[in-house]
Structure formats: C-alpha cells, structure tokens
Write a protein that holds these residues in place. Structure first.
Motif, PDB file in Angstrom:
ATOM      1  N   ALA A  53       0.844  -1.210   0.000  1.00  0.00           N
ATOM      2  CA  ALA A  53       0.000   0.000   0.000  1.00  0.00           C
ATOM      3  C   ALA A  53       0.873   1.251   0.000  1.00  0.00           C
ATOM      4  CB  ALA A  53      -0.925  -0.005   1.209  1.00  0.00           C
ATOM      5  N   GLN A  54       1.949   1.222   0.763  1.00  0.00           N
ATOM      6  CA  GLN A  54       2.822   2.389   0.856  1.00  0.00           C
ATOM      7  C   GLN A  54       3.513   2.652  -0.487  1.00  0.00           C
ATOM      8  OE1 GLN A  54       6.615   1.722   2.059  1.00  0.00           O
ATOM      9  NE2 GLN A  54       7.066   3.894   1.682  1.00  0.00           N
ATOM     10  N   HIS A  55       3.743   1.599  -1.271  1.00  0.00           N
ATOM     11  CA  HIS A  55       4.405   1.763  -2.565  1.00  0.00           C
ATOM     12  C   HIS A  55       3.431   2.026  -3.711  1.00  0.00           C
ATOM     13  CE1 HIS A  55       7.904   0.283  -0.412  1.00  0.00           C
ATOM     14  NE2 HIS A  55       8.632   0.655  -1.431  1.00  0.00           N
ATOM     15  N   GLY A  56       2.148   2.109  -3.406  1.00  0.00           N
ATOM     16  CA  GLY A  56       1.174   2.293  -4.488  1.00  0.00           C
ATOM     17  C   GLY A  56       0.630   3.695  -4.591  1.00  0.00           C
ATOM     18  N   ARG A  57       1.278   4.653  -3.933  1.00  0.00           N
ATOM     19  CA  ARG A  57       0.788   6.027  -4.009  1.00  0.00           C
ATOM     20  C   ARG A  57       1.910   7.035  -3.775  1.00  0.00           C
ATOM     21  NH1 ARG A  57      -3.078   7.923   0.632  1.00  0.00           N
ATOM     22  NH2 ARG A  57      -2.571   9.824  -0.494  1.00  0.00           N
ATOM     23  N   GLY A  58       1.630   8.275  -4.165  1.00  0.00           N
ATOM     24  CA  GLY A  58       2.563   9.368  -3.893  1.00  0.00           C
ATOM     25  C   GLY A  58       2.039  10.207  -2.746  1.00  0.00           C
ATOM     26  N   GLU A  59       2.260  11.526  -2.816  1.00  0.00           N
ATOM     27  CA  GLU A  59       1.875  12.388  -1.691  1.00  0.00           C
ATOM     28  C   GLU A  59       0.500  13.028  -1.856  1.00  0.00           C
ATOM     29  OE1 GLU A  59       4.865  15.311  -0.853  1.00  0.00           O
ATOM     30  OE2 GLU A  59       5.824  13.964   0.573  1.00  0.00           O
ATOM     31  N   ALA A  60      -0.046  13.007  -3.060  1.00  0.00           N
ATOM     32  CA  ALA A  60      -1.315  13.710  -3.272  1.00  0.00           C
ATOM     33  C   ALA A  60      -2.487  12.782  -2.968  1.00  0.00           C
ATOM     34  CB  ALA A  60      -1.371  14.260  -4.686  1.00  0.00           C
TER      35      ALA A  60
ATOM     36  N   PHE B 121      10.202   3.099  -7.860  1.00  0.00           N
ATOM     37  CA  PHE B 121       9.799   3.853  -6.663  1.00  0.00           C
ATOM     38  C   PHE B 121      11.041   4.467  -6.030  1.00  0.00           C
ATOM     39  CE2 PHE B 121       8.701   4.530  -2.255  1.00  0.00           C
ATOM     40  CZ  PHE B 121       7.349   4.854  -2.265  1.00  0.00           C
ATOM     41  N   GLY B 122      10.994   5.790  -5.807  1.00  0.00           N
ATOM     42  CA  GLY B 122      12.139   6.461  -5.175  1.00  0.00           C
ATOM     43  C   GLY B 122      11.785   6.866  -3.767  1.00  0.00           C
ATOM     44  N   ALA B 123      11.368   8.138  -3.589  1.00  0.00           N
ATOM     45  CA  ALA B 123      10.992   8.616  -2.260  1.00  0.00           C
ATOM     46  C   ALA B 123       9.476   8.611  -2.072  1.00  0.00           C
ATOM     47  CB  ALA B 123      11.540  10.029  -2.047  1.00  0.00           C
ATOM     48  N   GLY B 124       8.734   8.342  -3.116  1.00  0.00           N
ATOM     49  CA  GLY B 124       7.271   8.301  -2.997  1.00  0.00           C
ATOM     50  C   GLY B 124       6.643   9.667  -2.842  1.00  0.00           C
ATOM     51  N   THR B 125       7.235  10.679  -3.487  1.00  0.00           N
ATOM     52  CA  THR B 125       6.734  12.046  -3.280  1.00  0.00           C
ATOM     53  C   THR B 125       6.077  12.649  -4.522  1.00  0.00           C
ATOM     54  OG1 THR B 125       8.938  12.892  -3.789  1.00  0.00           O
ATOM     55  CG2 THR B 125       8.411  12.572  -1.473  1.00  0.00           C
ATOM     56  N   SER B 126       5.820  11.866  -5.550  1.00  0.00           N
ATOM     57  CA  SER B 126       5.211  12.449  -6.748  1.00  0.00           C
ATOM     58  C   SER B 126       3.765  12.838  -6.461  1.00  0.00           C
ATOM     59  CB  SER B 126       5.300  11.484  -7.930  1.00  0.00           C
ATOM     60  OG  SER B 126       4.691  10.265  -7.611  1.00  0.00           O
ATOM     61  N   LEU B 127       3.233  13.705  -7.321  1.00  0.00           N
ATOM     62  CA  LEU B 127       1.955  14.350  -7.007  1.00  0.00           C
ATOM     63  C   LEU B 127       0.819  14.005  -7.961  1.00  0.00           C
ATOM     64  CD1 LEU B 127       3.282  17.902  -6.057  1.00  0.00           C
ATOM     65  CD2 LEU B 127       2.336  16.182  -4.519  1.00  0.00           C
ATOM     66  N   GLU B 128       1.075  13.223  -8.988  1.00  0.00           N
ATOM     67  CA  GLU B 128       0.026  12.942  -9.960  1.00  0.00           C
ATOM     68  C   GLU B 128      -0.248  11.448 -10.134  1.00  0.00           C
ATOM     69  OE1 GLU B 128      -2.146  14.867 -11.073  1.00  0.00           O
ATOM     70  OE2 GLU B 128      -1.275  16.807 -10.555  1.00  0.00           O
TER      71      GLU B 128
ATOM     72  N   LEU C 234       2.933   6.715  -9.135  1.00  0.00           N
ATOM     73  CA  LEU C 234       3.298   5.458  -8.466  1.00  0.00           C
ATOM     74  C   LEU C 234       2.125   4.506  -8.327  1.00  0.00           C
ATOM     75  CD1 LEU C 234       5.476   7.167  -5.750  1.00  0.00           C
ATOM     76  CD2 LEU C 234       6.304   5.797  -7.653  1.00  0.00           C
ATOM     77  N   CYS C 235       0.934   4.938  -8.733  1.00  0.00           N
ATOM     78  CA  CYS C 235      -0.228   4.062  -8.612  1.00  0.00           C
ATOM     79  C   CYS C 235      -0.054   2.890  -9.575  1.00  0.00           C
ATOM     80  CB  CYS C 235      -1.508   4.830  -8.947  1.00  0.00           C
ATOM     81  SG  CYS C 235      -1.870   6.122  -7.751  1.00  0.00           S
TER      82      CYS C 235
ATOM     83  N   ILE D  48      -1.372   9.561 -13.570  1.00  0.00           N
ATOM     84  CA  ILE D  48      -2.754   9.251 -13.950  1.00  0.00           C
ATOM     85  C   ILE D  48      -3.642  10.469 -13.712  1.00  0.00           C
ATOM     86  CG2 ILE D  48      -2.581   6.763 -13.526  1.00  0.00           C
ATOM     87  CD1 ILE D  48      -3.990   7.225 -10.829  1.00  0.00           C
ATOM     88  N   GLY D  49      -3.136  11.417 -12.909  1.00  0.00           N
ATOM     89  CA  GLY D  49      -3.977  12.534 -12.476  1.00  0.00           C
ATOM     90  C   GLY D  49      -4.338  13.495 -13.586  1.00  0.00           C
TER      91      GLY D  49
END
Lengths: 465, 407
Positions: free
Chosen positions: A33-40, A76-83, A86-87, A426-427
């Motif tokens: 779950a932690q690797h399937g999303r960014g910060e937004a 996956f790097g730091a998991g900070t992308s916004l769109e 990483l989904c 995807i955003g």
C-alpha cells in the motif's frame, strides 16, 4: 485483474523474485500500500510485490524476469510524486531504489557528478557542500534524483538554473527487455545521435528504469542573499516578478505566496516578523557586488508596484529557515484544514499573461467556496493552487474539479499548459489528452517501439491503447 | 531530381504523403547553408522548407519568439535585436567553413542541427531554449510538441528529440524559443602566452568564480595570428579568452574582479565590445579554420578537463591545427588531407578512453560516405535509435542515412 494464464505467469515471476531477493522482496499489504501512491490525494493502487534493489544489475535482473512474464514494473524512489505516477494500475512489481544511494563521482573542475538513482537532493547537496558545489533543482519534497529525472522535476531555482531537463547530462537505465543502456555522458551534449537522455527524462518510468545519473552541478555563489517583500496587492507582487525577469536580472529565485499561503506558512513554519500579505521570496546569487546590483534593481521595481521594504536574510541559517518554509508550503497548506487531502494544480502560462490569469483564478477560488492557497514560481509563469478537499465528499470533489478545469482552460486559452513541473501520471491524463490531442498517437508509437509489451509503468502519461 | 518547395505546412504534409505513397525518399533543405554536412544522401527529390517564412509570434514581454521553419536566421535575430533581446545560445553560422557563402541559414535548419555557439557553457544549448515545435513526420502527419511557456512537462519530450535529429524524424515547420534580454555590455580578457594545459586550468578556474564568465576559449598562436581583429592577430602568441557580460554600470567591476583573479602578472589584454564581438564571431563560426579548404574539420566534445590533453595529443599525432571552446570541452580540429580517414580512427580511439563524441563537420562527400560522420553509438543505443526512427518514419522517407546508415 490478470486472466488465468497471465496470472500464473505473474505468480511464477514473483516466486522467482522472492527466491532471488529473499528479505528484500515483500508482499506484505502495508508495504504494498505504501508503494502504491505518492503524496497527493490519489488513492493507493498497490503493486503485487515490492523489491528493494541495491545495484543496476539487480534492477536488470528484476526487469528481465518481469519482461519474460509480462509483469508491470513501477520504479519507486521517495514516494513524493503528485500525480499518481506510483499508482500501480495493473499491479506488478514496485522496484524500490532508495537503497541505491551512493554518490559515485564528484568532478569539481568539470562541474559534474555521477549518482545512483536513490540519492536524494538533500543528500547530494550535503556531499557537495564541502567542495563548494551545489545542485539547484529543488522540488518541495526531498525526492530522489532518479524520481526527479523521471518526472522532469523543477523547483524554485529554475528561473536561473533550469530544470532536470537542463541539468541531466546522461543516464543509465534498465530498458524494458532488461538490458542496461547508457545515454549521454560527461561531454556537453551537442550532436551524438538522438537525444535519448532527454527522452527518458520526464518519461515517468514508462520507457525504462533510471538507475544512475550524471548531473551538472554548480559552484556555490560567493554571496547569497534572500529577501522577503510583502505587497499591498497580489497583482503588484506578480507584476514585480515579471518585470524582474523581463529586465534580465539574473535572479536565482522569485516565488509568490498569496496571503492565505503566507498565513499557513507563518503558522506551520513558525516564521516571525512577516505579515499574511501577498509576498515575494527572492534570492540573489553572485559576487557581493552583483548581489547588491540585483537587489537594487529589484527593490526599485517592487517599490513601484506597492511592495514594502525588503526583509533580508543573509546568514545561511536564516536563509535555510526561509526556504525550508517555502519548501514546506504543501504541508503548511494541508495544516490549514486538518484531515484534508490536496489536489495539486500546476499550470504554466506566458509570463506576460500571468498577472491576469492569477487574478481570474483567485476570483474563481472565491466563487468556489474552497480553501485553495496560491503559490507560484512566478519567474517561469508557473503557479499552483492547492485545493484542500475531503475526497469522500462528492460535491466538494466536483467543485474542486470544476475549479481545476477552469484554471487549465484559461491556461490553454493563452497558450499555456496544464502541468509545468508535476507531470501527468494518472492525475492529468484527461487534461493532457485535451492539450495535446495529436501527440498521443506518437507517444504510443514511441512507447510501442521501446516497450512493445507495455510493462514499464503502464497507464501513465497517456491511456494504453 | 525534383525540388518540391511548398509555402505552408499543409503543402509540406502533402509532399511527404505523396513521397510516402510512392516510396520516394526526400532530402530536406532549408537555406542550404549547411549543405555538405552529414552523410551524403542519394534521394530522388529535395523538399525545400525555405518557402515557409515569417515570424508568427513575438511578444518581447513574454520573452518568447515563434517562427516558421524557413525563416532566415538573420530575420529572427534582427527582430530580437530591435527589442534588445537575443537567442540565448549564440547561434553559429558555418557558411564560410562549409563554402556555402551565398546561402541564408534558416531557423529550422539550425534546430535540425542543434547548433550552439560559445555561450553554450553559460546559457545552454539550442535545445535548452527550444520550447515548442511543429513538424511533419515520415508519413505526412502534422505533429506539435511543447508550446510557448517556459516549463512544460506534458508527456514525452519530442521537442528535444527532433532538435539535433537532422531532419530524420520530421520536417520541421515551426519552432518556438525562449529568448533573453541582450546584455548591455561585454568585454573580453585575453591572457597571452598560455600553453593548452595552463589555458585549460585558467578557463575552468575562471568559470568556477562567481563572475558569470559567459564564454571561455583558447586560440593557439597560429590561430590567433589569423584573426581579423588587430589586437588578437597582433598579440604574437596564444590567447586565452574570457568573456564577461553585464549591465553597463556593472561591467567594470566584473572586469576588475576577473583581472584580480587571473593575477596582476597575467598581462591580460582588454578587448572592448567591438573587438570582443568580432573575435567571438570567428570562434563561433569557425572561420579561422575555413582555409585551406582541403582540410577535414572535426568538432569534438568531451569533458572540459579532458579537452586540453586531447587537443594536444591529436594536433600532434594528426599534424592538425585547431582551438578550444566551451572552457576546453569543445575541440575544433582541422586535419590535413594526407590523413586517409581524416584521422577518424585516432580520434575515435582517443575518445573511447576519455568519453565524448566527434562529428566530422567538413570533408569531401566520398569521405563522409566512407566513415562515420557522427559518433557511432553503442549497439544497444543504435538499436533504440532505429526503433525511434521506426516510430516517426517507418518507410525511411526523411533524410534517410543522414546520421547513420538505415536511419
């Protein structure tokens, strides 16, 4: 979900990776779950498994197995992308590169460095500092350099130093067939074939996994001065920024915060002595004389546009505190409405239209009833609204989407773009399809040419066929 | 052999569609100023883009200019100069070098070749300033990428891909650049008497100062002697040139600081604006190597600190002559005709050890057909290059083989 045959292939691939990577392979739900999303706000879409890689050859081994079994690969790097880059829209394997964190070479005389993809921007800068060098690209988060290359990141220094596009000299990438390719190099690039380096920069992991980078770095200026200037009106602040760039003042940073964002930052970062007014943050680099020259010129422009006196920060710790506050605007804004999530917007418009576009957008915000502070890299014509929303409230999400759509339409009408620095993920699929309808067949053709089975970060930038 | 000369983008698309339908390859041409650059082609027809002229959008306050691909470079530069602005990358003009004196370079041709001058070290390459393009691909489809804003991360970066693709991916029809205000003042300090190694150290040392050195080059004595600038030709020795640019009020302070950095005993000459512009024009346009015309001319890029040693060893081994630009990262080298392969094997072997790439900018067509003009890519990069070509021009209609055989 994969069908029967594909499912068996995927399970086989995961079993092979589990065997090879042992404790560095995980299917634990929390890890996935932690690797399937960014910060937004985009909800997590987890991978089937996560593998931590320590070397390029290990990434090649993962991709080789995944290619054979047609399993998606999502870096996956730091998991900070916004769109939502990483989904994992079709599951697959998340390749975590955070432990590839070695700075491999620093060539001070040639102003270049070689790093592994998992090195973060602050880690690189702390390694560079004692050699009198720095790397200027600074998205708000402490992202990895591999992730920054993949999303073609930029930040507050772009007006003077450019973006990742301008500062990546070469990359090593694992291509979709599992082979390792090296592009570019230490030479200033001129005419050695197609610019595949810059095709990979900004490709959001859809063409290959960047594992190492060669970056251009810069000498730390002899003098650095940061200044904060409050304005009577937002228009005055924007106009000052535009006139600064038009005059050719080589300002290093010029950042706009509206009164709401300023209020958020004062509270979140405990800034003292500043007012919750439309504000520009400046930074000037050069010799002491050059810094004084630039400051005098910009001071004159600000005064003519309703700006107050400059509050100077010349000591390194004051400056760091100020820019830390600027980098934390995302978190500061979230704190305006505890529990809310953020929709990050990212339009970029011709600078001559910026004042008008920002003003119109602010009228839209007022009409929408949403909380949406404005922050902008105004020297580039790029600004963000952070729309604070409760994703569970459909009415609010509709209003937010309408506001975002109006903002993008207005940008496109003046020749601008829906994304200046965050990327598509995807955003922004639908918005980019609207902005570049004729480009998508090409991107698909290039994708098919380089990744015929479509395993590299599928579903990003453009919808699959 | 026909020359097709459309006057608008639709005409370009129609011409390429017709060629695609008949499997006829096309050689693309702008003003013809770089005729003789790249691998020679044997195409049935030539598609001239010179009829697509005109600046389409220029808002000085926006710092952006957009022109159709066939617009003469002089027209673009004149429009910018009238507003006190410029293209950031100091575009070079190789007409003298290539013997195409009558031709008029076009803005589209410049993009296709991704050519940048001495200011590249300070202000980036052409492709760094290029923010949008329109082009017609090898199947006759019109495509656009990028736009007119400073930053744009919408999708794959086709703008950078077509810049420097030498017309092998698409026929450019329109290009958009970000531009900069022209500096009010410039002045060049010329340090006499340095050998290449010391010159290299002086250049990288000057660039490491915060004085914003805008260009750094080294002319050995025999090249300096050939300059049309009296102060340069009359120096009687090698000159290491460092250019400063600034607002008029501030240039003096910068010059004093750089002179102080170089040391009181450096004996640096001051080349004021006119002389400075003239000598950098010669460096940019490679006119100092234009004669004699039977020599092959190479453009060699490597890491700046590797450039000086490379320059010394190559001039020695190949009996060549040349100079250094880009703070040592660019070696211009003229090789006499008695070297069978224009020194290709020696140059490529040296680069294999150091990293970098060499382009054979001037040579007879027979030689350009026989040896690699562009640095041969690794097998894997070559395979990827072919696949990119497949995506844009599957039937190999546009400039086939200009860069590499089969591409």
């Amino acid at each position: 979900m994969p069908d029967g045959l594909e499912h068996r292939g995927r399970e086989r691939a995961l079993a092979l990776l589990a065997e090879r990577f042992g404790p560095r392979f995980s299917r634990a739900p929390a890890v996935r779950a932690q690797h399937g999303r960014g910060e937004a706000w985009h909800p997590a879409q987890p991978p089937d498994a996560v593998v931590w890689c320590a070397r390029t050859e290990e990434v090649a081994a993962v991709v080789t197995v995944c290619a054979e079994h047609r399993v998606p690969v999502v870096p996956f790097g730091a998991g900070t992308s916004l769109e939502g880059q990483l989904c994992c829209v079709d599951g697959g394997v998340s390749v975590d590169l955070a432990s590839m964190n070695r700075v491999l070479e620093i060539n001070a005389a040639d102003l270049d460095v070689a790093v592994e993809a998992g090195v973060t921007r602050t880690q690189l800068n702390s390694d560079l500092r004692d050699q009198g060098l720095f790397f200027p690209i600074d998205p708000g988060a402490d992202a990895t350099l591999g992730g920054m290359a993949a999303t073609r990141a930029s930040g507050t220094n772009a007006v003077r130093y450019g973006t990742m596009r301008d500062n990546v000299l070469g990359v090593t990438a694992v291509m979709p067939d599992g082979r390792v390719a090296r592009f570019g190099g230490r030479a200033r690039k001129s005419a050695a074939g197609y610019d595949l380096t810059r095709l990979l920069v900004g490709s959001e992991g859809t063409l290959g996994v960047v594992t190492e980078l060669r970056l251009q770095v810069h000498g730390i200026p002899e003098a650095i001065a940061a200044a904060v200037c409050g304005f009577a009106s937002l228009e005055g602040a924007v106009t000052t920024a535009i006139e600064t760039v038009q005059a050719g003042v080589p300002v290093a940073r010029v950042e706009l915060l509206d009164e709401l964002q300023m209020r958020a930052c004062i509270a979140f970062s405990e800034l003292e002595g500043y007012a919750a007014a439309p504000t520009l943050f400046f930074e000037f680099h050069g010799t002491p004389a050059a810094v004084a020259e630039q400051a005098a010129t910009v001071g004159g422009l600000a005064a003519a546009n309703g700006g107050g006196a400059f509050a100077w920060a010349t000591l390194a710790e004051e400056r760091n505190r100020l820019w830390r506050a600027r980098h934390d605007v995302y978190y500061a804004a979230l704190a305006l409405r505890p529990g809310a999530q953020a929709i990050a917007t990212d339009v970029c418009v011709p600078i001559s239209t910026l004042a008008e576009v920002v003003s119109a957008t602010r009228r839209d915000i007022a009409a929408s009833g949403l909380i949406a502070p404005v922050v902008g890299h105004v020297g580039d014509g790029n600004f963000h609204l952070q729309l604070l929303v409760d994703p569970a409230d459909p009415d609010e999400m509709r209003r937010a989407e309408a506001l975002h759509a109006a903002m993008v339409d207005r940008a496109l009408a003046v020749g601008g773009t829906c994304t200046g620095e965050h990327g598509v993920g995807i955003g922004k699929l639908a918005k980019v399809a609207k902005e570049h309808p004729t480009a998508i067949p090409y991107w698909r053709a290039l994708k098919r040419a380089l990744d015929p089975d479509g395993i590299m970060n599928p579903g990003k930038i453009f919808a699959a066929d | 052999m026909a020359v097709i000369a459309p006057t608008d983008e639709a005409g370009v698309a129609a011409a390429v569609r017709a060629a695609h339908a008949d499997d006829r390859a096309l050689e693309l041409e702008g003003g013809g100023s770089r005729r003789g650059f790249g691998r020679p082609l044997q195409t049935a027809d030539t598609l001239s883009l010179a009829g697509l002229g005109g600046i389409e959008l220029y808002e000085p306050g926006e710092l952006v200019i957009r022109a159709r691909a066939g617009t003469p470079l002089t027209e673009v530069e004149a429009a910018l100069a009238a507003e006190g602005q410029m293209l950031p990358f100091e575009p070079p003009d190789y007409r003298r070098l290539l013997g195409n004196d009558g031709a008029a370079p076009t803005i589209g041709g410049l993009v296709a070749a991704n050519l940048s001058g001495p200011a590249r070290i300070a202000r980036g390459a052409l492709r760094d300033s290029l923010i949008g393009v329109r082009f017609v691909d090898g199947e006759g489809r019109i495509q656009r990428s990028g736009g007119r804003v400073m930053k744009n991360v919408t999708g794959l970066d086709l703008v950078k891909l077509v810049a420097g693709a030498h017309g092998t991916l698409g026929a450019l029809t329109e290009v958009t650049f970000k531009v900069l205000p022209r500096p009010e003042a410039e002045l060049t300090l010329a340090v006499p008497g340095l050998d290449p190694a010391r010159a290299g150290a002086a250049m990288t040392g000057a660039l490491a100062t915060p004085l914003e050195v805008a260009a750094a080059a080294h002319l050995p004595a025999e090249l300096a002697a050939r300059s049309t600038v009296p102060e340069v030709a009359g120096a009687g020795t090698a000159l290491t040139l460092l250019r400063l640019e600034s607002f008029a009020d501030f240039i003096g302070g910068r010059v004093a600081r750089l002179a102080e950095h170089l040391g009181a005993d450096s004996g640096a000459l001051h080349l004021e604006a006119g002389a400075s512009r003239a000598v950098w024009g010669e460096i940019r346009d490679v006119t100092l190597l234009a004669e004699p015309r039977d020599r092959a001319v190479w453009k060699i890029s490597t890491a700046p600190t590797a450039g000086t040693a490379l320059f010394e060893s190559l001039t020695d081994e190949l009996d060549g002559e040349g100079y250094l630009d880009w703070s040592g990262g660019l070696v211009w080298l003229a090789v006499p005709p008695h070297q069978d392969d224009a020194g290709s094997a020696t140059i490529r072997e040296a680069l294999a050890a150091l990293g970098g790439h060499a382009t054979l900018v001037r040579a007879p067509a027979t030689l350009r057909a026989a040896i690699d003009v562009f640095e041969p890519p690794t097998r894997q990069v070559m395979a990827l290059t072919r696949r990119v070509k497949d995506a844009f021009d599957p039937k190999r209609i546009l400039n086939p083989g200009r860069m590499y055989a089969g591409v």
